[in-house]
Structures are given as structure tokens and as C-alpha cells.
Design a protein around this motif. Structure first.
Motif, PDB file in Angstrom:
ATOM      1  N   VAL A 114       0.846  -1.188   0.000  1.00 22.84           N
ATOM      2  CA  VAL A 114       0.000   0.000   0.000  1.00 22.84           C
ATOM      3  C   VAL A 114       0.885   1.243   0.000  1.00 22.84           C
ATOM      4  O   VAL A 114       2.096   1.165   0.231  1.00 22.84           O
ATOM      5  CB  VAL A 114      -0.939   0.033   1.228  1.00 22.84           C
ATOM      6  CG1 VAL A 114      -1.916  -1.131   1.199  1.00 22.84           C
ATOM      7  CG2 VAL A 114      -0.147   0.039   2.531  1.00 22.84           C
ATOM      8  N   SER A 115       0.279   2.384  -0.253  1.00 19.96           N
ATOM      9  CA  SER A 115       1.002   3.648  -0.159  1.00 19.96           C
ATOM     10  C   SER A 115       0.058   4.735   0.332  1.00 19.96           C
ATOM     11  O   SER A 115      -1.158   4.648   0.178  1.00 19.96           O
ATOM     12  CB  SER A 115       1.619   4.040  -1.513  1.00 19.96           C
ATOM     13  OG  SER A 115       0.625   4.176  -2.510  1.00 19.96           O
ATOM     14  N   VAL A 116       0.657   5.759   0.931  1.00 14.63           N
ATOM     15  CA  VAL A 116      -0.083   6.934   1.393  1.00 14.63           C
ATOM     16  C   VAL A 116       0.577   8.163   0.784  1.00 14.63           C
ATOM     17  O   VAL A 116       1.804   8.296   0.808  1.00 14.63           O
ATOM     18  CB  VAL A 116      -0.057   7.068   2.924  1.00 14.63           C
ATOM     19  CG1 VAL A 116      -0.812   8.334   3.347  1.00 14.63           C
ATOM     20  CG2 VAL A 116      -0.667   5.864   3.591  1.00 14.63           C
ATOM     21  N   ILE A 117      -0.243   9.056   0.243  1.00 13.78           N
ATOM     22  CA  ILE A 117       0.258  10.330  -0.254  1.00 13.78           C
ATOM     23  C   ILE A 117      -0.262  11.430   0.666  1.00 13.78           C
ATOM     24  O   ILE A 117      -1.473  11.552   0.877  1.00 13.78           O
ATOM     25  CB  ILE A 117      -0.181  10.582  -1.706  1.00 13.78           C
ATOM     26  CG1 ILE A 117       0.540   9.596  -2.626  1.00 13.78           C
ATOM     27  CG2 ILE A 117       0.107  12.025  -2.121  1.00 13.78           C
ATOM     28  CD1 ILE A 117       0.079   9.626  -4.051  1.00 13.78           C
ATOM     29  N   VAL A 118       0.681  12.189   1.232  1.00 18.74           N
ATOM     30  CA  VAL A 118       0.331  13.301   2.108  1.00 18.74           C
ATOM     31  C   VAL A 118       0.861  14.591   1.498  1.00 18.74           C
ATOM     32  O   VAL A 118       1.823  14.583   0.713  1.00 18.74           O
ATOM     33  CB  VAL A 118       0.902  13.116   3.531  1.00 18.74           C
ATOM     34  CG1 VAL A 118       0.347  11.858   4.179  1.00 18.74           C
ATOM     35  CG2 VAL A 118       2.428  13.072   3.521  1.00 18.74           C
ATOM     36  N   ALA A 119       0.206  15.688   1.845  1.00 20.50           N
ATOM     37  CA  ALA A 119       0.693  17.012   1.455  1.00 20.50           C
ATOM     38  C   ALA A 119       0.801  17.852   2.721  1.00 20.50           C
ATOM     39  O   ALA A 119      -0.080  17.809   3.591  1.00 20.50           O
ATOM     40  CB  ALA A 119      -0.257  17.672   0.460  1.00 20.50           C
ATOM     41  N   ARG A 120       1.892  18.605   2.820  1.00 19.10           N
ATOM     42  CA  ARG A 120       2.143  19.434   4.001  1.00 19.10           C
ATOM     43  C   ARG A 120       2.632  20.793   3.550  1.00 19.10           C
ATOM     44  O   ARG A 120       3.468  20.897   2.642  1.00 19.10           O
ATOM     45  CB  ARG A 120       3.189  18.767   4.907  1.00 19.10           C
ATOM     46  CG  ARG A 120       3.458  19.490   6.220  1.00 19.10           C
ATOM     47  CD  ARG A 120       4.481  18.714   7.050  1.00 19.10           C
ATOM     48  NE  ARG A 120       4.710  19.328   8.361  1.00 19.10           N
ATOM     49  CZ  ARG A 120       5.585  20.299   8.596  1.00 19.10           C
ATOM     50  NH1 ARG A 120       6.324  20.775   7.570  1.00 19.10           N
ATOM     51  NH2 ARG A 120       5.727  20.788   9.804  1.00 19.10           N
ATOM     52  N   ASN A 121       2.099  21.863   4.169  1.00 23.02           N
ATOM     53  CA  ASN A 121       2.544  23.201   3.804  1.00 23.02           C
ATOM     54  C   ASN A 121       3.518  23.752   4.836  1.00 23.02           C
ATOM     55  O   ASN A 121       3.835  23.084   5.827  1.00 23.02           O
ATOM     56  CB  ASN A 121       1.353  24.150   3.586  1.00 23.02           C
ATOM     57  CG  ASN A 121       0.519  24.349   4.851  1.00 23.02           C
ATOM     58  OD1 ASN A 121       0.965  24.075   5.963  1.00 23.02           O
ATOM     59  ND2 ASN A 121      -0.703  24.839   4.673  1.00 23.02           N
ATOM     60  N   ALA A 122       3.992  24.959   4.612  1.00 24.91           N
ATOM     61  CA  ALA A 122       5.021  25.548   5.473  1.00 24.91           C
ATOM     62  C   ALA A 122       4.498  25.854   6.876  1.00 24.91           C
ATOM     63  O   ALA A 122       5.291  26.023   7.811  1.00 24.91           O
ATOM     64  CB  ALA A 122       5.562  26.823   4.827  1.00 24.91           C
ATOM     65  N   GLN A 123       3.174  25.917   7.031  1.00 28.63           N
ATOM     66  CA  GLN A 123       2.576  26.156   8.342  1.00 28.63           C
ATOM     67  C   GLN A 123       2.377  24.849   9.121  1.00 28.63           C
ATOM     68  O   GLN A 123       1.893  24.860  10.247  1.00 28.63           O
ATOM     69  CB  GLN A 123       1.225  26.868   8.204  1.00 28.63           C
ATOM     70  CG  GLN A 123       1.328  28.323   7.735  1.00 28.63           C
ATOM     71  CD  GLN A 123       1.752  28.426   6.277  1.00 28.63           C
ATOM     72  OE1 GLN A 123       1.187  27.752   5.418  1.00 28.63           O
ATOM     73  NE2 GLN A 123       2.739  29.268   6.011  1.00 28.63           N
ATOM     74  N   GLY A 124       2.746  23.717   8.511  1.00 24.42           N
ATOM     75  CA  GLY A 124       2.615  22.436   9.182  1.00 24.42           C
ATOM     76  C   GLY A 124       1.264  21.767   9.016  1.00 24.42           C
ATOM     77  O   GLY A 124       1.014  20.715   9.623  1.00 24.42           O
ATOM     78  N   GLU A 125       0.388  22.347   8.203  1.00 19.47           N
ATOM     79  CA  GLU A 125      -0.908  21.714   7.943  1.00 19.47           C
ATOM     80  C   GLU A 125      -0.705  20.487   7.063  1.00 19.47           C
ATOM     81  O   GLU A 125       0.064  20.528   6.088  1.00 19.47           O
ATOM     82  CB  GLU A 125      -1.854  22.704   7.258  1.00 19.47           C
ATOM     83  CG  GLU A 125      -2.202  23.908   8.106  1.00 19.47           C
ATOM     84  CD  GLU A 125      -2.987  24.948   7.331  1.00 19.47           C
ATOM     85  OE1 GLU A 125      -3.895  25.540   7.921  1.00 19.47           O
ATOM     86  OE2 GLU A 125      -2.674  25.174   6.144  1.00 19.47           O
ATOM     87  N   LEU A 126      -1.404  19.401   7.384  1.00 15.54           N
ATOM     88  CA  LEU A 126      -1.260  18.137   6.673  1.00 15.54           C
ATOM     89  C   LEU A 126      -2.607  17.644   6.182  1.00 15.54           C
ATOM     90  O   LEU A 126      -3.604  17.690   6.911  1.00 15.54           O
ATOM     91  CB  LEU A 126      -0.662  17.074   7.600  1.00 15.54           C
ATOM     92  CG  LEU A 126       0.860  17.021   7.747  1.00 15.54           C
ATOM     93  CD1 LEU A 126       1.238  16.359   9.056  1.00 15.54           C
ATOM     94  CD2 LEU A 126       1.459  16.248   6.578  1.00 15.54           C
TER      95      LEU A 126
END
Length: 366
Positions: free
Chosen positions: A169-181
Motif C-alpha cells: 500500500v502507499s499513502v500520499i500526504v501534502a504538508r505546507n510551510a505552516q505544518g498543515e497536513l
């Protein structure tokens, strides 16, 4: 695909790629054609851009560090360097409390001689510059291990113990410079010859508990690197249900290509948003989906040495089919030429159409 996503939001794009026929370079507003470490080319890119990202895991971290001295770069060089080195990658997993396969470094003759036989049978992998099954060898004995290391030019390698897998399996996450995920659903993947062949979403064999565990692990891995951008973490699910981290890619990933047609925002949309400071919405899966990876082998069916276009017109008569070809000028076996997304209201319907597509294209059923 990133260039398209950026242009849809009104951004001008510049691509640095040594390939004169770079598909991304052909559709960007400007193509800087040079080596990734070319000082003048990097200066040109920095002068033309407000921010930089990467779409290829083997862009040298040094190039990103050079650019970061002049403008924002996401993901950062330090995070990419961890992803590019299997030794550092596994140390990072362990430091995050995420289990990975038992392993050992082989960088010299002494380490080769000191290998614990309990790691055999195993898979010997180059510590860097290996992906899609490249730079790997399965070994069953100490003698085979020595021969494989010689075959790999005695570069630093990692020996991983072979584990009894149920599926991947795999998970794709996105995170911004403010630490929001934010994250996409867990993707269940089938590999053939070390190359991703099929991705199915929702993952048919995954429990809610396993999905939550994988997402927590991926988010912890991203946050602990201060990661900004889109990150894919691949996991093995063992026969006993244990989740084990395999590797990660500091970029949008093949297993997330289904998001172009099955989600309200794609992984490429989130990559643009993360690096530009736009809102980072939690993606919504609105359709069941299967992604079929399209390799150049499809252009050479029945042993022919002359390339022939696959029967797209027959595939595209089927409901919910979305063909994405990458604009590469020539096909060759093993080369990623595109992917086919199949979407629908139910997992059963999508699977039926996907299997029919496999039949028409000469792909193995799954």
C-alpha cells in the motif's frame, strides 16, 4: 501534470531538464535545458522563478540547496537527501517509530563479511539512485550476496531481509510551510518486475485501523522532516497484518495518478498549493478508481520490433476510462509512457472495466 496544475491556477512555469524533448519542458512557458547541477542553468532558473519544486527523486539535493539560497524550494534539500539515501531513509523511519524491514549496510568488505545470515534470503539494494526495481538483486546465500555486490560495482548497498508480504500500500500526504497536513486515501498497489502496475482505491484489503495507522505513520514521517510539498510513503503489509515502511518518494507518485480523475483535487494540485501558500484542502475521493501503468512494452505486442499504437479507440469506448499519455516521443520496453485511470460508482464496476482494458491492451489480469 504539475505544469498543467500550476498553469490552471494562472502561474507561469519554468522547467529545468537536460532532455531536449522533455514533456514538461514542451508545455512550460520556458525550458532551461541543462544538467541539474549546471551553475548557469540553476542561476537562470532562480532568476525566472519565485519558487521551485522537483518532480524527479534523483535531482541532486545539492541543486536544491543551491537554489534555496536564493528562493523558496519545496521540498527542501535536506528532506530530499534523506529520501535519496536508503540508509538515511531507514534511520529516519526508525527514529519516527515506524518499523521497517531488518537490514544492514554494506559499504566495504568488512561489512560484507559481518552480515548476519538471518538477513538471508534478502534483497540487496544500492543505497542511492535506485528506483523501479533498478539497482536491486534478490540473494539467498552469502555467496550470492558477494556476487551481487560485485555486480552492483561494490557501491554502498543495503541488504533487506525478505519478508512474507500479503500486499503493498502507499499513502500520499501534502504538508505546507505552516505544518498543515492532508492526505489521500490509502492506495493498494500491485508491482510487477519492481515497477508499479496497478493501483486500486479504495484499497480492497485494508481495514479502517490499518488505514489510520498508515496515515499516522506517513504524517509523522513528513512532519519530522519539516517536509513541504507532496510525499508518498510506500508500505508492506505482512502476512500477519503488520505494517512495515518500505520507502518514500519526495514528489507526487505513480500510485497517486488516479487522483487526477477520482478526487476533487489531484496530488499535483496539492503540490502547487503547498509550495505557493494557497489553502490546502482535504481531498475528497468521489469515485472508485483503478490506475493501470502503461509501459512501452504495449507498443511492441506479439514480439514485434516495430512500435505500433495500442488500441486506445477500443479502450476509450468503455465507461469511466481516462487516458493520460505523457508526450514521450518514442516507446521502449519498460519506459513509462502514460497511465489509464478507470473510475466508476462502485469498486465492482471499476474492476470489471479495468480487466476488460487489460484484455484489450494485452496486460496481465490482476
Amino acid at each position: 501534470m504539475f505544469v498543467h496544475a500550476a498553469q490552471e491556477l494562472g502561474y507561469h512555469t519554468v522547467v529545468l531538464d537536460p532532455d531536449p524533448t522533455s514533456p514538461a519542458g514542451q508545455i512550460a512557458h520556458h525550458h532551461v535545458q541543462c544538467d541539474y547541477l549546471d551553475a548557469q542553468g540553476l542561476a537562470d532558473l532562480a532568476q525566472r522563478c519565485h519558487a521551485v519544486t522537483t518532480e524527479f527523486e534523483n535531482v541532486p539535493a545539492r541543486a536544491l540547496a543551491t537554489l534555496a539560497a536564493r528562493l523558496p524550494v519545496a521540498p527542501g534539500a535536506d528532506a530530499v537527501a534523506v529520501c535519496q539515501d536508503r540508509v538515511r531513509e531507514k534511520a529516519h523511519f526508525t527514529g519516527c517509530g515506524v518499523p521497517c524491514a531488518p537490514h544492514a549496510l554494506i559499504a566495504d568488505e568488512a561489512q560484507l563479511q559481518a552480515i548476519d545470515p538471518a538477513l538471508l534470503p534478502g534483497i540487496l539494494k544500492t543505497a542511492s539512485m535506485g528506483y523501479d526495481g533498478k539497482g536491486q538483486a534478490t540473494v539467498h546465500s552469502v555467496e550470492a550476496l558477494a556476487a551481487a555486490w560485485n555486480e552492483l560495482k561494490r557501491v554502498p548497498c543495503v541488504l533487506e531481509k525478505r519478508l512474507e508480504l500479503a500486499f503493498e500500500v502507499s499513502v500520499i500526504v501534502a504538508r505546507n510551510a505552516q505544518g498543515e497536513l492532508v492526505h489521500f486515501p490509502l492506495q493498494q498497489n500491485l508491482h510487477r518486475g519492481g515497477i508499479l502496475a496497478v493501483t486500486t482505491v479504495p484499497a480492497p484489503d485494508v481495514t479502517p485501523e490499518l488505514q489510520a495507522q498508515a496515515v499516522r505513520a506517513a504524517e509523522t514521517i513528513a512532519a519530522s522532516m519539516g517536509y513541504v510539498g507532496v510525499l508518498c510513503v510506500e508500505f508492506f503489509v505482512l502476512a500477519d497484518g503488520t505494517l512495515v515502511a518500505n520507502e518514500m518518494a519526495p514528489r507526487p507518485h505513480n500510485s497517486g495518478h488516479y487522483t487526477l480523475d477520482a478526487c476533487d483535487v489531484s496530488q499535483f494540485d496539492l503540490q502547487v498549493r503547498a509550495m505557493t501558500g494557497l489553502p490546502l484542502p482535504a481531498p475528497r475521493l468521489h469515485s472508485s478508481a483503478i490506475m493501470l501503468n502503461l509501459l512501452g512494452d504495449l507498443w511492441f505486442r506479439d514480439g514485434s520490433t516495430d512500435a505500433a499504437t495500442p488500441p486506445w479507440e477500443r479502450v476509450l469506448t468503455l465507461p469511466g476510462t481516462h487516458l493520460h499519455l505523457y508526450g514521450k516521443l518514442s516507446a521502449r520496453p519498460g519506459r513509462k509512457m502514460g497511465h489509464l485511470n478507470i473510475t466508476g460508482a462502485s469498486a465492482t464496476q471499476v474492476r470489471e472495466v479495468a480487466l476488460r482494458c487489460c484484455e484489450l491492451l494485452g496486460l496481465a489480469a490482476f
